[in-house]
Design an enzyme around this catalytic site. Structure first.
Site, PDB file in Angstrom:
ATOM      1  N   CYS A 105       0.789  -1.301   0.155  1.00 56.53           N
ATOM      2  CA  CYS A 105      -0.017  -0.010  -0.125  1.00 56.53           C
ATOM      3  C   CYS A 105       1.001   1.410   0.200  1.00 56.53           C
ATOM      4  CB  CYS A 105      -0.888   0.070   1.168  1.00 56.53           C
ATOM      5  SG  CYS A 105      -1.870   1.286   1.351  1.00 56.53           S
ATOM      6  N   ASP A 150      -7.975  -3.169  -8.050  1.00 60.19           N
ATOM      7  CA  ASP A 150      -7.437  -2.194  -6.995  1.00 60.19           C
ATOM      8  C   ASP A 150      -8.327  -0.961  -7.108  1.00 60.19           C
ATOM      9  OD1 ASP A 150      -5.815  -0.513  -5.216  1.00 60.19           O
ATOM     10  OD2 ASP A 150      -4.176  -1.795  -5.527  1.00 60.19           O
ATOM     11  N   HIS A 182      -6.920  -4.533  -3.915  1.00 58.96           N
ATOM     12  CA  HIS A 182      -6.015  -4.013  -3.114  1.00 58.96           C
ATOM     13  C   HIS A 182      -5.736  -4.768  -1.834  1.00 58.96           C
ATOM     14  CE1 HIS A 182      -3.332  -0.455  -1.958  1.00 58.96           C
ATOM     15  NE2 HIS A 182      -3.862  -0.765  -0.965  1.00 58.96           N
TER      16      HIS A 182
END
Length: 214
Positions: A105, A150, A182
């Site tokens: 991330c 994502d 994600h």
């Protein structure tokens, strides 16, 4: 398995030993148990793993707080750079000859951003719009891992990153896992975790580091 320690200005979690080291940069949640578990997993693979705390002890358990912590961190990355440098100094003092960086991330973004300091990079689902990445500074090989679904990272951003790598002669491989979201490697979040993709991505990351940090 590992232990908490204090660097010059920041705290960190250390696991394993040896002359091949990997810095693990946390997600927007902070240095939570999942990141320590990832660091332990690298140790089990024969690396010295270390996860520096970029949030000065703070963690979040909801997106609002996590977003606020992340935005504060990215408002001035000089402190994060200082922490990365002292982490590298510590690893070298412990015998590390080659150092890789991985992150998830926002930590994936920082893997790119501080790529000039590493011998190999594995950014997971980096958010390219979070910080201006100087691709020209990266000399290390890269394995960039992304998710097709994502919601934070449009595939157009991934394509732009590919173009930048090609432009600057970076030895980069991009893998986009189909049908996953994600943070699909995070097995503490069943709403996004994908076991098949996570296992494959982990295996590829470990093999990549073994190849390029040997």
């Amino acid at each position: 398995m590992g232990k908490d320690l204090t660097l010059k200005t920041a705290k960190a979690y250390l696991s394993g030993e040896g002359n091949k080291a990997i810095i693990v940069l946390h997600e927007w949640w902070g240095l939570v148990p999942h990141i320590k578990d990832i660091t332990d997993r690298f140790a089990k693979e024969g690396f010295m793993g270390i996860a520096p705390d970029l949030y000065d002890g703070k963690t979040a358990d909801n997106p609002n707080d996590a977003g606020a912590l992340m935005q504060h961190l990215f408002s001035d990355l000089s402190k994060a750079e200082e922490i990365i440098k002292e982490t590298i100094d510590y690893l070298k003092s412990q015998g590390a000859k080659k150092i890789g960086i991985t992150g998830f991330c926002c930590g994936g973004t920082l893997t790119w951003y501080f790529g000039k300091y590493a011998d190999a990079l594995v950014p997971f689902y980096a958010l390219y719009q979070l910080a201006p990445i100087d691709f020209s500074s990266i000399k290390a090989p890269v394995l960039a891992i992304h998710a097709e679904k994502d919601e934070f990272v449009p595939l157009s951003d991934v394509e732009k990153a590919k173009e930048e790598c090609k432009k600057h002669g970076i030895n980069a491989e991009f893998i986009v896992y189909p049908g996953v979201n994600h943070a699909f490697l995070n097995d503490t979040r069943p709403e996004v975790y994908n076991e098949k993709a996570a296992k494959d991505a982990w295996e590829k990351a470990v093999n990549f580091f073994k190849k390029h940090l040997s």
